[in-house]
Design a protein around this motif. Structure first.
Motif, PDB file in Angstrom:
ATOM      1  N   MET A  38       0.766  -1.138   0.012  1.00 18.54           N
ATOM      2  CA  MET A  38      -0.040  -0.177   0.063  1.00 18.54           C
ATOM      3  C   MET A  38       0.919   1.190  -0.143  1.00 18.54           C
ATOM      4  SD  MET A  38      -3.498  -0.764   2.287  1.00 18.54           S
ATOM      5  CE  MET A  38      -4.171   0.606   1.344  1.00 18.54           C
ATOM      6  N   ALA A  39       2.060   1.105   0.563  1.00 14.99           N
ATOM      7  CA  ALA A  39       2.913   2.273   0.889  1.00 14.99           C
ATOM      8  C   ALA A  39       3.496   2.536  -0.575  1.00 14.99           C
ATOM      9  CB  ALA A  39       4.001   2.180   1.988  1.00 14.99           C
ATOM     10  N   SER A  40       3.694   1.573  -1.308  1.00 19.60           N
ATOM     11  CA  SER A  40       4.601   1.715  -2.624  1.00 19.60           C
ATOM     12  C   SER A  40       3.658   1.933  -3.711  1.00 19.60           C
ATOM     13  CB  SER A  40       5.472   0.562  -2.805  1.00 19.60           C
ATOM     14  OG  SER A  40       4.561  -0.842  -3.132  1.00 19.60           O
ATOM     15  N   SER A  41       2.250   1.696  -3.654  1.00 22.66           N
ATOM     16  CA  SER A  41       1.519   1.917  -4.562  1.00 22.66           C
ATOM     17  C   SER A  41       0.812   3.485  -4.794  1.00 22.66           C
ATOM     18  CB  SER A  41      -0.008   1.288  -4.452  1.00 22.66           C
ATOM     19  OG  SER A  41       0.375  -0.144  -4.028  1.00 22.66           O
ATOM     20  N   ALA A  53      -5.466  -0.676   5.184  1.00 25.79           N
ATOM     21  CA  ALA A  53      -4.523  -0.199   6.217  1.00 25.79           C
ATOM     22  C   ALA A  53      -4.856  -0.041   7.460  1.00 25.79           C
ATOM     23  CB  ALA A  53      -4.063   1.226   5.634  1.00 25.79           C
ATOM     24  N   PRO A  54      -5.952   0.520   7.837  1.00 25.75           N
ATOM     25  CA  PRO A  54      -6.320  -0.023   9.404  1.00 25.75           C
ATOM     26  C   PRO A  54      -6.302  -1.380   9.858  1.00 25.75           C
ATOM     27  CG  PRO A  54      -7.749   1.834   8.483  1.00 25.75           C
ATOM     28  CD  PRO A  54      -7.076   1.223   7.272  1.00 25.75           C
ATOM     29  N   VAL A  55      -6.853  -2.173   9.101  1.00 25.30           N
ATOM     30  CA  VAL A  55      -7.064  -3.548   9.338  1.00 25.30           C
ATOM     31  C   VAL A  55      -5.569  -4.275   9.522  1.00 25.30           C
ATOM     32  CG1 VAL A  55      -7.795  -5.851   8.679  1.00 25.30           C
ATOM     33  CG2 VAL A  55      -9.379  -3.833   8.648  1.00 25.30           C
ATOM     34  N   CYS A  60      -1.089  -6.194  12.707  1.00 25.83           N
ATOM     35  CA  CYS A  60       0.338  -5.902  13.221  1.00 25.83           C
ATOM     36  C   CYS A  60       0.157  -5.767  14.860  1.00 25.83           C
ATOM     37  CB  CYS A  60       0.994  -4.765  12.769  1.00 25.83           C
ATOM     38  SG  CYS A  60       1.494  -5.159  10.846  1.00 25.83           S
ATOM     39  N   ALA A  61      -0.739  -5.029  15.412  1.00 25.59           N
ATOM     40  CA  ALA A  61      -0.736  -4.802  16.697  1.00 25.59           C
ATOM     41  C   ALA A  61      -1.377  -6.082  17.490  1.00 25.59           C
ATOM     42  CB  ALA A  61      -1.673  -3.641  17.037  1.00 25.59           C
ATOM     43  N   TRP A  62      -2.223  -6.870  16.709  1.00 28.05           N
ATOM     44  CA  TRP A  62      -2.480  -8.072  17.528  1.00 28.05           C
ATOM     45  C   TRP A  62      -1.231  -9.216  17.381  1.00 28.05           C
ATOM     46  CZ3 TRP A  62      -5.550 -10.042  20.685  1.00 28.05           C
ATOM     47  CH2 TRP A  62      -5.964 -11.538  20.816  1.00 28.05           C
ATOM     48  N   SER A  63      -0.483  -9.418  16.352  1.00 32.57           N
ATOM     49  CA  SER A  63       0.369 -10.534  16.352  1.00 32.57           C
ATOM     50  C   SER A  63       1.616 -10.221  16.798  1.00 32.57           C
ATOM     51  CB  SER A  63       0.627 -10.716  14.738  1.00 32.57           C
ATOM     52  OG  SER A  63      -0.640 -11.050  14.030  1.00 32.57           O
ATOM     53  N   LEU A  64       2.158  -9.072  17.041  1.00 26.41           N
ATOM     54  CA  LEU A  64       3.578  -8.690  17.156  1.00 26.41           C
ATOM     55  C   LEU A  64       3.667  -8.997  18.643  1.00 26.41           C
ATOM     56  CD1 LEU A  64       6.348  -7.495  16.773  1.00 26.41           C
ATOM     57  CD2 LEU A  64       5.664  -5.444  17.240  1.00 26.41           C
ATOM     58  N   PRO A  65       2.695  -8.470  19.492  1.00 25.01           N
ATOM     59  CA  PRO A  65       2.870  -8.902  20.979  1.00 25.01           C
ATOM     60  C   PRO A  65       2.764 -10.219  21.333  1.00 25.01           C
ATOM     61  CG  PRO A  65       1.486  -6.837  20.827  1.00 25.01           C
ATOM     62  CD  PRO A  65       1.596  -7.495  19.320  1.00 25.01           C
ATOM     63  N   LEU A  66       1.745 -11.115  20.897  1.00 24.52           N
ATOM     64  CA  LEU A  66       1.737 -12.458  20.942  1.00 24.52           C
ATOM     65  C   LEU A  66       2.794 -13.242  20.313  1.00 24.52           C
ATOM     66  CD1 LEU A  66      -2.311 -12.472  20.198  1.00 24.52           C
ATOM     67  CD2 LEU A  66      -0.995 -12.529  22.578  1.00 24.52           C
ATOM     68  N   VAL A 100     -12.541  -9.826  10.514  1.00 22.97           N
ATOM     69  CA  VAL A 100     -12.660  -8.420  10.006  1.00 22.97           C
ATOM     70  C   VAL A 100     -11.874  -8.369   8.948  1.00 22.97           C
ATOM     71  CG1 VAL A 100     -11.481  -6.235  10.871  1.00 22.97           C
ATOM     72  CG2 VAL A 100     -12.785  -7.306  12.375  1.00 22.97           C
ATOM     73  N   VAL A 101     -10.530  -9.028   8.988  1.00 21.67           N
ATOM     74  CA  VAL A 101      -9.673  -9.171   8.029  1.00 21.67           C
ATOM     75  C   VAL A 101     -10.285  -9.597   6.564  1.00 21.67           C
ATOM     76  CG1 VAL A 101      -7.504  -9.722   6.865  1.00 21.67           C
ATOM     77  CG2 VAL A 101      -7.446  -8.969   9.365  1.00 21.67           C
ATOM     78  N   PHE A 102     -10.946 -10.762   6.644  1.00 25.41           N
ATOM     79  CA  PHE A 102     -11.715 -11.495   5.716  1.00 25.41           C
ATOM     80  C   PHE A 102     -12.793 -10.321   5.107  1.00 25.41           C
ATOM     81  CE2 PHE A 102     -14.948 -14.158   3.685  1.00 25.41           C
ATOM     82  CZ  PHE A 102     -14.196 -14.901   2.659  1.00 25.41           C
ATOM     83  N   THR A 103     -13.705  -9.734   5.867  1.00 25.22           N
ATOM     84  CA  THR A 103     -14.415  -8.699   5.527  1.00 25.22           C
ATOM     85  C   THR A 103     -13.888  -7.842   4.663  1.00 25.22           C
ATOM     86  OG1 THR A 103     -15.968  -9.539   7.570  1.00 25.22           O
ATOM     87  CG2 THR A 103     -16.447  -7.673   6.389  1.00 25.22           C
ATOM     88  N   VAL A 104     -13.013  -7.188   5.131  1.00 24.80           N
ATOM     89  CA  VAL A 104     -12.461  -5.819   4.508  1.00 24.80           C
ATOM     90  C   VAL A 104     -11.641  -6.662   2.972  1.00 24.80           C
ATOM     91  CG1 VAL A 104     -10.447  -4.425   4.568  1.00 24.80           C
ATOM     92  CG2 VAL A 104     -11.911  -4.678   6.528  1.00 24.80           C
TER      93      VAL A 104
END
Length: 163
Positions: A38-41, A53-55, A60-66, A100-104
């Motif tokens: 997304m950043a390079s597009s 992008a928010p999803v 990232c905020a969910w997977s990184l700490p775990l 949420v990811v699948f819906t988006v």
């Protein structure tokens, strides 16, 4: 009265195992790849993928700490405390994030092929759009795998005795 399944069961997967760490790492890599594409597009993707992008940041905020907690448990050679409560919490969190990811991802694909696509001249036919949608579906598959294994762990660890 429930009884415990022995830890040798294939579905019993406590935190701090290599499998848990690999799943969390895969989820994080897919979310970061989504953000990088997304950043390079160019700006033409903003209409169709405004929620991706928010999803991806949420993932990232969910997977990184775990992932960090799994790595710490793996390095310390001990699992987390309160395995049952942890499994329930992670099953709910992974399940909600998967939905949420699948819906988006589905919505992004539907927005590009629906009636609103014909009103905009910049309908994204290119590789970045296809890559982003594919990364969204791959992310939801990785999250679903983790949610399913956590759910199976709960079900198999505390199952009812035979009648």
């Amino acid at each position: 009265m429930a009884h415990k399944v022995p830890s040798s069961s294939p579905f019993w997967r406590p935190a701090g195992t290599v499998g848990c760490l690999c799943l969390r790492t895969l989820q994080l890599v897919l979310a970061l790849a989504t953000l990088a594409v997304m950043a390079s597009s160019t700006g033409e993707l903003s209409f169709h993928l405004r929620y991706l992008a928010p999803v991806a940041l949420w993932q990232c905020a969910w997977s990184l700490p775990l992932g960090l907690l799994d790595a710490q448990a793996l390095i310390a050679s001990r699992g987390w405390q309160y395995q049952h409560a942890r499994s329930i919490l992670l099953t709910i969190g992974d399940g909600v994030t998967t939905l949420v990811v699948f819906t988006v991802a589905s919505g992004s694909l539907g927005a590009a092929s629906g009636p609103s696509a014909f009103q905009h001249a910049e309908w994204p036919h290119g590789a970045p759009f296809k890559t982003l949608v594919a990364l969204g579906f791959a992310s939801s598959a990785a999250l679903f795998t983790s949610a399913f294994l956590n759910y199976a762990s709960i079900v198999c660890h505390y199952r009812l005795p035979p009648a």
